[in-house]
Design an enzyme around this catalytic site. Structure first.
Site, mmCIF file in Angstrom:
data_model
loop_
_atom_site.group_PDB
_atom_site.id
_atom_site.type_symbol
_atom_site.label_atom_id
_atom_site.label_comp_id
_atom_site.label_asym_id
_atom_site.label_seq_id
_atom_site.Cartn_x
_atom_site.Cartn_y
_atom_site.Cartn_z
ATOM 1 N N ASP A 60 -118.269 -74.891 -29.178
ATOM 2 C CA ASP A 60 -119.409 -74.604 -28.934
ATOM 3 C C ASP A 60 -120.421 -75.184 -29.541
ATOM 4 O O ASP A 60 -120.295 -76.037 -30.697
ATOM 5 C CB ASP A 60 -119.806 -73.021 -29.465
ATOM 6 C CG ASP A 60 -118.775 -71.945 -29.034
ATOM 7 O OD1 ASP A 60 -118.668 -71.768 -27.621
ATOM 8 O OD2 ASP A 60 -117.966 -71.457 -29.667
ATOM 9 N N ASP B 151 -124.782 -75.172 -30.520
ATOM 10 C CA ASP B 151 -125.656 -74.257 -30.624
ATOM 11 C C ASP B 151 -127.042 -74.973 -30.459
ATOM 12 O O ASP B 151 -127.048 -76.240 -31.561
ATOM 13 C CB ASP B 151 -125.703 -73.266 -31.980
ATOM 14 C CG ASP B 151 -124.660 -72.181 -31.879
ATOM 15 O OD1 ASP B 151 -124.159 -71.885 -30.475
ATOM 16 O OD2 ASP B 151 -123.939 -71.820 -32.694
ATOM 17 N N ASP C 200 -126.594 -69.701 -43.322
ATOM 18 C CA ASP C 200 -125.761 -69.033 -44.355
ATOM 19 C C ASP C 200 -125.387 -69.945 -45.334
ATOM 20 O O ASP C 200 -125.354 -69.893 -46.641
ATOM 21 C CB ASP C 200 -124.835 -68.195 -43.798
ATOM 22 C CG ASP C 200 -124.060 -68.762 -42.547
ATOM 23 O OD1 ASP C 200 -124.173 -70.301 -42.367
ATOM 24 O OD2 ASP C 200 -123.304 -68.476 -41.845
#
Length: 461
Positions: free
Chosen positions: A77, A79, A158
């Protein structure tokens, strides 16, 4: 850029003074000093990046895709983050739609691929009167749709290894948190105060495990320390969200290492409490064998159904619950069926297993006592069952773990490879006395059907 530290940020970075601070200024790594090429980026992601850039917005790749490329892994993926609001992103692309309430995002579709686009998020204190940002009393983020700058967005990431940005305008990497140093050191480190960040979003605990297993990174001691104490916070996470996280945990190709880390930090007990409570040595061997098998199948590009994983992960709990019902005099088949319903019902309150998978879990379990009963035409019927292959694989794992004696699994292996005549010989070789059909230990005898008067073989109805 100087700014008074808000109370929220004080907690985030572990400071308790009200001094001014400078938002992080990135270390900019130009294209000729890093290895990431546009050839490694999906066409759909490039279309989104260039579409936003051409519309006058900032556009960056962010996070895991860059981390993976820098560690030699091809991302699944890509992003994108931007200073465009979700509404502006939606207006920029023909096939785009806004999703989510907790975090508003935009999904942009190009062909079969979907690119997730987020707007830079701001730092700030949650306000009860502000519907766009809400925290629980324990500090968990319930909603956050307040937008800010890329510098603020970087502080909201994070892990440091995910706070890396790739600018489509100049193809440079923007490093706000020593990301490159941590990637080179193979170190997983949370941004800010770890306990605060885990309380904000307990899923970060299992993300720490997943990244450590996937990347082969060591968890930084300060990031690791709160895991043992805060693992019970997983009970606050919505069950539907945990199902998606479990798939990422066990279907990323490092299920064996993931299981080890989950158990080490007490997270397995929080995710599968009924299983953790009754685990035996053979159960542990079963789980480890299943994880090795999962990793092997994924490495060979073979499919792995979530139902099979849950069948294994909940099997110890099923056996323990079934034993209780058997001790109370319940027939084996009934005990199995009742135990299956109870175990799954309890587990879905923790991890929401969709019915399309939980029904398959039960079929795999139901076939286990039937596989040893192969006399007559049973073997031919069982091998055509739609869940036979999964149940057979499960049986092999149980034999490998030492839960049951070996032999039946090899018989079924040979049976599947044999021609029709050989199959008939294999069944005849089992002997003429068939086990009862009423379940293990049922003791019921088959009654001979009485022929109806008038001769002939009619009366099949």
């Amino acid at each position: 850029m100087l700014r008074k530290i808000p109370a929220f940020l004080n907690r985030l970075i572990g400071r308790d003074n009200g001094a001014t601070m400078r938002l992080p200024e990135p270390v900019i790594i130009p294209r000729d000093q890093h290895p990431i090429s546009r050839k490694q980026i999906s066409r759909a992601a490039l279309n989104v990046l260039y579409g936003l850039h051409d519309a006058g917005f900032e556009a960056f790749l962010v996070g895991g895709c860059l981390r993976d490329l820098l560690t030699g892994i091809q991302p699944k993926d890509f992003d994108v983050v931007t200073n465009a609001t979700p509404e502006e992103v939606e207006r920029t692309f023909r096939r785009a739609r806004i999703i989510g309430r907790r975090f508003r995002l935009v999904h942009v579709r190009f062909g079969p691929e979907v690119i997730e686009v987020a707007t830079f998020r701001a730092l700030g204190e949650a306000d009860e009167s502000d519907d766009d940002r809400r925290h629980s009393h324990g500090g968990q983020i319930l909603r956050d749709n307040v937008y800010g700058s890329i510098e603020e967005d970087a502080l909201r990431r994070d892990f440091t290894v995910n706070a890396l940005y790739y600018n489509i305008a100049d193809f440079a990497l923007y490093d706000f948190a020593g990301s490159m140093d941590d990637i080179k050191a193979r170190r997983l480190r949370l941004m800010g105060d770890p306990a605060t960040r885990y309380r904000e979003d307990p899923v970060r605990m299992i993300r720490a495990v997943r990244f450590a297993a996937k990347l082969g990174f060591d968890i930084d001691p300060a990031t690791e320390a709160p895991l043992y104490e805060l693992a019970p916070l997983m009970g606050q996470v919505p069950p539907a969200r945990l199902f998606d996280e479990m798939l990422k945990l066990f279907l990323s190709g490092q299920a064996q290492d993931t299981l080890k880390l989950l158990q080490e930090y007490g997270l397995f007990d929080a995710l599968f409490p009924a299983t953790a409570e009754v685990m035996t040595e053979s159960d542990q061997r079963l789980l480890e064998a299943a994880m090795r098998n999962t990793d092997r199948r994924l490495a060979q590009d073979k499919p792995v159904t979530p139902a099979f994983l849950f069948a294994v992960l909940l099997w110890p709990a099923l056996r323990a619950r079934q034993a209780l019902h058997l001790d109370n005099g319940m027939p084996p088949a009934v005990a199995l069926n009742k135990a299956a319903g109870q175990v799954i019902a309890e587990q879905v309150s923790q991890i929401a297993i969709p019915r399309r998978f939980s029904s398959v879990v039960r079929e795999i379990w139901d076939l286990q006592p039937r596989l040893p009963r192969r006399h007559g035409n049973r073997a031919g019927q069982l091998v055509t069952h739609p869940r036979f292959r999964a149940a057979y694989d499960f049986l092999l794992l149980r034999e490998e773990a030492g839960e049951i004696a070996p032999g039946v699994g090899q018989w079924w292996t040979d049976y599947q490879e044999a021609d029709e005549d050989t199959r008939e010989d294999m069944v005849r070789a089992l002997g003429k006395t068939a086990p009862s059909s009423g379940g293990e230990g049922s003791g019921r005898k088959r009654r001979r059907r009485r022929r109806r008067g008038g001769g002939g073989s009619g009366g099949a109805g």
